[in-house]
Scaffold this motif. Structure first.
Motif, PDB file in Angstrom:
ATOM      1  N   ALA A 346       0.833  -1.202   0.000  1.00  0.00           N
ATOM      2  CA  ALA A 346       0.000   0.000   0.000  1.00  0.00           C
ATOM      3  C   ALA A 346       0.869   1.255   0.000  1.00  0.00           C
ATOM      4  CB  ALA A 346      -0.930   0.000   1.214  1.00  0.00           C
ATOM      5  N   LEU A 347       1.965   1.226   0.753  1.00  0.00           N
ATOM      6  CA  LEU A 347       2.866   2.381   0.786  1.00  0.00           C
ATOM      7  C   LEU A 347       3.648   2.507  -0.523  1.00  0.00           C
ATOM      8  CD1 LEU A 347       4.204   2.253   4.463  1.00  0.00           C
ATOM      9  CD2 LEU A 347       2.389   3.696   3.485  1.00  0.00           C
ATOM     10  N   VAL A 348       3.934   1.389  -1.159  1.00  0.00           N
ATOM     11  CA  VAL A 348       4.554   1.431  -2.487  1.00  0.00           C
ATOM     12  C   VAL A 348       3.616   2.105  -3.475  1.00  0.00           C
ATOM     13  CG1 VAL A 348       5.322   0.016  -4.432  1.00  0.00           C
ATOM     14  CG2 VAL A 348       6.023  -0.583  -2.109  1.00  0.00           C
ATOM     15  N   PHE A 349       2.342   1.733  -3.413  1.00  0.00           N
ATOM     16  CA  PHE A 349       1.342   2.370  -4.276  1.00  0.00           C
ATOM     17  C   PHE A 349       1.261   3.873  -4.001  1.00  0.00           C
ATOM     18  CE2 PHE A 349      -3.111   3.829  -4.618  1.00  0.00           C
ATOM     19  CZ  PHE A 349      -3.272   3.735  -5.989  1.00  0.00           C
ATOM     20  N   LEU A 350       1.321   4.252  -2.713  1.00  0.00           N
ATOM     21  CA  LEU A 350       1.292   5.670  -2.350  1.00  0.00           C
ATOM     22  C   LEU A 350       2.502   6.403  -2.916  1.00  0.00           C
ATOM     23  CD1 LEU A 350       0.086   8.047  -0.811  1.00  0.00           C
ATOM     24  CD2 LEU A 350       1.296   7.242   1.247  1.00  0.00           C
ATOM     25  N   ALA A 351       3.671   5.773  -2.847  1.00  0.00           N
ATOM     26  CA  ALA A 351       4.884   6.392  -3.385  1.00  0.00           C
ATOM     27  C   ALA A 351       4.761   6.619  -4.887  1.00  0.00           C
ATOM     28  CB  ALA A 351       6.097   5.512  -3.078  1.00  0.00           C
ATOM     29  N   PHE A 352       4.303   5.601  -5.604  1.00  0.00           N
ATOM     30  CA  PHE A 352       4.125   5.745  -7.050  1.00  0.00           C
ATOM     31  C   PHE A 352       3.087   6.829  -7.371  1.00  0.00           C
ATOM     32  CE2 PHE A 352       5.541   1.105  -7.808  1.00  0.00           C
ATOM     33  CZ  PHE A 352       6.834   1.519  -8.074  1.00  0.00           C
ATOM     34  N   THR A 353       2.004   6.866  -6.591  1.00  0.00           N
ATOM     35  CA  THR A 353       0.955   7.854  -6.835  1.00  0.00           C
ATOM     36  C   THR A 353       1.466   9.267  -6.610  1.00  0.00           C
ATOM     37  OG1 THR A 353      -0.751   6.254  -6.187  1.00  0.00           O
ATOM     38  CG2 THR A 353      -1.371   8.578  -6.199  1.00  0.00           C
ATOM     39  N   LEU A 354       2.200   9.479  -5.524  1.00  0.00           N
ATOM     40  CA  LEU A 354       2.778  10.800  -5.264  1.00  0.00           C
ATOM     41  C   LEU A 354       3.654  11.249  -6.426  1.00  0.00           C
ATOM     42  CD1 LEU A 354       3.805  10.589  -1.487  1.00  0.00           C
ATOM     43  CD2 LEU A 354       2.083  12.106  -2.486  1.00  0.00           C
ATOM     44  N   GLY A 355       4.502  10.337  -6.885  1.00  0.00           N
ATOM     45  CA  GLY A 355       5.417  10.679  -7.965  1.00  0.00           C
ATOM     46  C   GLY A 355       4.710  10.940  -9.268  1.00  0.00           C
ATOM     47  N   ILE A 356       3.765  10.075  -9.641  1.00  0.00           N
ATOM     48  CA  ILE A 356       3.115  10.196 -10.947  1.00  0.00           C
ATOM     49  C   ILE A 356       2.175  11.393 -10.995  1.00  0.00           C
ATOM     50  CG2 ILE A 356       1.484   9.073 -12.505  1.00  0.00           C
ATOM     51  CD1 ILE A 356       2.745   6.432 -11.860  1.00  0.00           C
ATOM     52  N   VAL A 357       1.426  11.635  -9.926  1.00  0.00           N
ATOM     53  CA  VAL A 357       0.531  12.794  -9.914  1.00  0.00           C
ATOM     54  C   VAL A 357       1.341  14.089  -9.981  1.00  0.00           C
ATOM     55  CG1 VAL A 357      -1.137  14.082  -8.527  1.00  0.00           C
ATOM     56  CG2 VAL A 357      -1.368  11.609  -8.770  1.00  0.00           C
ATOM     57  N   THR A 358       2.469  14.123  -9.289  1.00  0.00           N
ATOM     58  CA  THR A 358       3.347  15.287  -9.383  1.00  0.00           C
ATOM     59  C   THR A 358       3.820  15.487 -10.815  1.00  0.00           C
ATOM     60  OG1 THR A 358       4.121  15.101  -7.102  1.00  0.00           O
ATOM     61  CG2 THR A 358       5.569  16.238  -8.648  1.00  0.00           C
ATOM     62  N   GLN A 359       4.161  14.395 -11.481  1.00  0.00           N
ATOM     63  CA  GLN A 359       4.619  14.494 -12.866  1.00  0.00           C
ATOM     64  C   GLN A 359       3.536  15.050 -13.783  1.00  0.00           C
ATOM     65  OE1 GLN A 359       3.953  12.427 -15.771  1.00  0.00           O
ATOM     66  NE2 GLN A 359       5.677  13.102 -17.021  1.00  0.00           N
ATOM     67  N   THR A 360       2.272  14.752 -13.491  1.00  0.00           N
ATOM     68  CA  THR A 360       1.201  15.252 -14.356  1.00  0.00           C
ATOM     69  C   THR A 360       0.972  16.755 -14.195  1.00  0.00           C
ATOM     70  OG1 THR A 360      -0.593  14.797 -12.757  1.00  0.00           O
ATOM     71  CG2 THR A 360       0.027  13.029 -14.271  1.00  0.00           C
ATOM     72  N   VAL A 361       1.357  17.319 -13.066  1.00  0.00           N
ATOM     73  CA  VAL A 361       1.263  18.774 -12.919  1.00  0.00           C
ATOM     74  C   VAL A 361       2.162  19.447 -13.957  1.00  0.00           C
ATOM     75  CG1 VAL A 361       1.536  20.732 -11.352  1.00  0.00           C
ATOM     76  CG2 VAL A 361       0.770  18.529 -10.455  1.00  0.00           C
ATOM     77  N   LEU A 362       3.274  18.799 -14.270  1.00  0.00           N
ATOM     78  CA  LEU A 362       4.158  19.275 -15.326  1.00  0.00           C
ATOM     79  C   LEU A 362       3.679  18.848 -16.704  1.00  0.00           C
ATOM     80  CD1 LEU A 362       7.497  18.232 -13.590  1.00  0.00           C
ATOM     81  CD2 LEU A 362       6.789  20.600 -13.983  1.00  0.00           C
ATOM     82  N   TYR A 363       3.206  17.643 -16.806  1.00  0.00           N
ATOM     83  CA  TYR A 363       2.925  17.033 -18.103  1.00  0.00           C
ATOM     84  C   TYR A 363       1.593  17.473 -18.693  1.00  0.00           C
ATOM     85  CZ  TYR A 363       3.852  13.290 -21.493  1.00  0.00           C
ATOM     86  OH  TYR A 363       4.133  12.582 -22.631  1.00  0.00           O
ATOM     87  N   GLY A 364       0.602  17.753 -17.842  1.00  0.00           N
ATOM     88  CA  GLY A 364      -0.708  18.147 -18.342  1.00  0.00           C
ATOM     89  C   GLY A 364      -0.682  19.373 -19.236  1.00  0.00           C
ATOM     90  N   PRO A 365      -0.046  20.481 -18.791  1.00  0.00           N
ATOM     91  CA  PRO A 365      -0.001  21.678 -19.632  1.00  0.00           C
ATOM     92  C   PRO A 365       1.125  21.696 -20.653  1.00  0.00           C
ATOM     93  CG  PRO A 365       0.964  22.162 -17.495  1.00  0.00           C
ATOM     94  CD  PRO A 365       0.453  20.746 -17.425  1.00  0.00           C
ATOM     95  N   MET A 366       1.980  20.684 -20.661  1.00  0.00           N
ATOM     96  CA  MET A 366       3.221  20.766 -21.432  1.00  0.00           C
ATOM     97  C   MET A 366       3.009  20.828 -22.938  1.00  0.00           C
ATOM     98  SD  MET A 366       6.610  18.348 -21.378  1.00  0.00           S
ATOM     99  CE  MET A 366       6.939  18.755 -19.663  1.00  0.00           C
ATOM    100  N   ALA A 367       2.053  20.078 -23.474  1.00  0.00           N
ATOM    101  CA  ALA A 367       1.858  20.077 -24.929  1.00  0.00           C
ATOM    102  C   ALA A 367       1.545  21.485 -25.419  1.00  0.00           C
ATOM    103  CB  ALA A 367       0.740  19.107 -25.307  1.00  0.00           C
ATOM    104  N   ALA A 368       0.616  22.165 -24.741  1.00  0.00           N
ATOM    105  CA  ALA A 368       0.290  23.536 -25.130  1.00  0.00           C
ATOM    106  C   ALA A 368       1.440  24.483 -24.811  1.00  0.00           C
ATOM    107  CB  ALA A 368      -0.983  23.991 -24.419  1.00  0.00           C
TER     108      ALA A 368
END
Length: 461
Positions: A346-368
């Motif tokens: 469960a904590l491994v899943f939390l670690a991956f989620t923290l990392g990936i959601v953070t990455q989407t803050v960068l990745y979501g607006p990046m194409a535009a």
């Protein structure tokens, strides 16, 4: 009192329908291509070491497998230039169909590469060659898909429309992980002998679906209008000519460098999670199939957050989100490495989620964020080249660097955290010096050789 025009209503519905079809096509196309491309990342972490580099120490075999992974990233800028050039000259749609065809065939061929027991080291050579072909194909895919969505979209929702292109990356990654994890649950001997090949062979089925959908979309209206204006000007002025798209981009090297540095951190974080973090967590004792499923679960969440960040960028701007994403990147590095050491899934899943959601803050607006900074006549080339060089710097070499930092320090994560934090800081500073782009018009004519400055917006350093 005037009555509503039924023809206008029909036209509006047609435009909306076409926009939705293009956005879906961009999303599906990048999903398929990133399934192919990131499937290789997963295989390099769990398969290629023991299969093609079995004579080496386990970590040395992992590093060697990551070397074949990096070959695709080395080829991506070349693909961006080739596909970008013809996409800016001939149109977006034709090149997108071609990129998908090349990627699908190369990925299918990876599943057919003979093992070293049959052809020795030539198996590894073929992997590198096919990985390079994959890199060239995806180098042209992202720019074209992002531009098709962006250039069809309503000006007030360009960030959201273009974010579907980037949402295809986690979707493809999740799809690849689910398929690979299903086969990795097989007995290890069977999985390494033939089970890992099936996910690559399934690429051919996805290719057929993708080609059908992509063949039904219309060419970018922004591109068509720009070419019509260019033809009209050329007819009136015999000396008017448009320089090569790459030369237009290189007229403003500061812009290209700024885009590369601004985007690098997103790919470093993405690759940390999809390659090194999986190998690291498995090495701590958790079953490989469970770790991959935990990452896939976090990836499902990231699909929604990528689209959410694209939507927010239409309201708040691209720049504030890119700044926030880099700050969060620095803050989550310690928990991303600390939580997996608990041995708790469960904590491994939390670690991956923290990392990936953070990455989407960068990745979501990046194409535009990237595509809006170029004129129509060089947008495919400029966006593709900037994006792909950023992936090379941020993702292509990251698995090798992290594996060497980790192994060379006696398996300490401290050098890894410092290295990644420095990348995030570099991107943070660069984005802070760049202007906002969300309100810039996309409809200007492509620059001519006599007016090279018309095609770029220079960052305010």
């Amino acid at each position: 009192m005037s009555s509503p025009n039924p023809n206008s209503a029909i036209t509006d519905r047609t435009v909306v329908r076409d926009r939705r079809r293009v956005v879906f096509s961009s999303y599906l196309g990048t999903t398929i291509e990133f399934y192919d491309f990131l499937l290789y990342a997963t295989a390099s972490a769990v398969v290629f070491g023991p299969v093609f580099f079995s004579g080496l120490d386990p970590w040395a075999g992992t590093v060697a497998a990551y070397g074949t992974f990096a070959a695709g990233y080395l080829a991506r800028p070349l693909g961006g230039v080739i596909f970008g050039h013809f996409g800016d000259k001939l149109g977006r749609k034709k090149l997108l169909v071609l990129s998908m065809l090349i990627m699908g065939l190369a990925s299918t061929a990876i599943g057919l590469v003979p093992g070293p027991e049959l052809i020795g080291s030539w198996g590894a050579v073929l992997l590198v060659l096919l990985r390079v072909i994959q890199g060239i194909a995806i180098g042209g895919e992202w720019g074209g898909a992002a531009l098709m969505a962006l250039e069809h979209a309503d000006p007030k929702s360009r960030g959201f429309a273009a974010s579907f292109t980037n949402a295809g990356a986690p979707t493809g990654s999740v799809l690849g992980l689910l398929v690979m994890s299903a086969f990795s649950a097989m007995p290890q001997e069977a999985f390494l002998a033939w089970g890992w090949r099936i996910p690559f062979l399934l690429s051919f089925v996805l290719l057929l679906v993708g080609l059908y959908v992509r063949s039904r979309v219309a060419e970018s209206p922004v591109f068509q209008n720009a070419m019509a204006r260019l033809d009209d000007k050329a007819a009136r002025d015999k000396d008017a000519r448009r320089s090569a798209p790459l030369l237009q981009v290189l007229h403003r090297p500061g812009l290209l460098v700024a885009i590369i540095l601004a985007a690098t951190s997103a790919f470093a974080l993405q690759t940390l999670l999809s390659t090194f973090a999986i190998s690291y967590t498995v090495s701590l004792g958790l079953p490989q199939s469970q770790v991959m499923l935990a990452f896939a679960g976090a990836g499902v969440i990231s699909i929604g957050t990528t689209l959410l960040m694209g939507r927010l960028s239409d309201r708040l701007g691209r720049k504030p989100l890119m700044i926030a994403g880099n700050v969060l990147f620095i803050l989550v590095l310690v928990p991303v490495f600390a939580l997996p050491s608990s041995g708790n899934l469960a904590l491994v899943f939390l670690a991956f989620t923290l990392g990936i959601v953070t990455q989407t803050v960068l990745y979501g607006p990046m194409a535009a964020f990237i595509a809006e900074r170029f004129g129509t006549g060089s947008r495919y080339t400029g966006a593709s080249l900037g994006y792909q060089i950023a992936t090379l710097l941020g993702a292509g070499f990251t698995p090798i660097v992290l594996a060497n930092l980790y192994g060379g320090s006696g398996q300490s994560t401290t050098p890894v955290i410092i290295y990644l934090g420095a990348i995030a800081l570099m991107s943070l500073i660069t984005v802070s010096c760049m202007p906002e782009s969300k309100d810039r018009s996309l409809t200007e004519a492509p620059a001519l050789a006599s007016d090279p400055a018309a095609d770029t917006v220079v960052p305010t350093f």
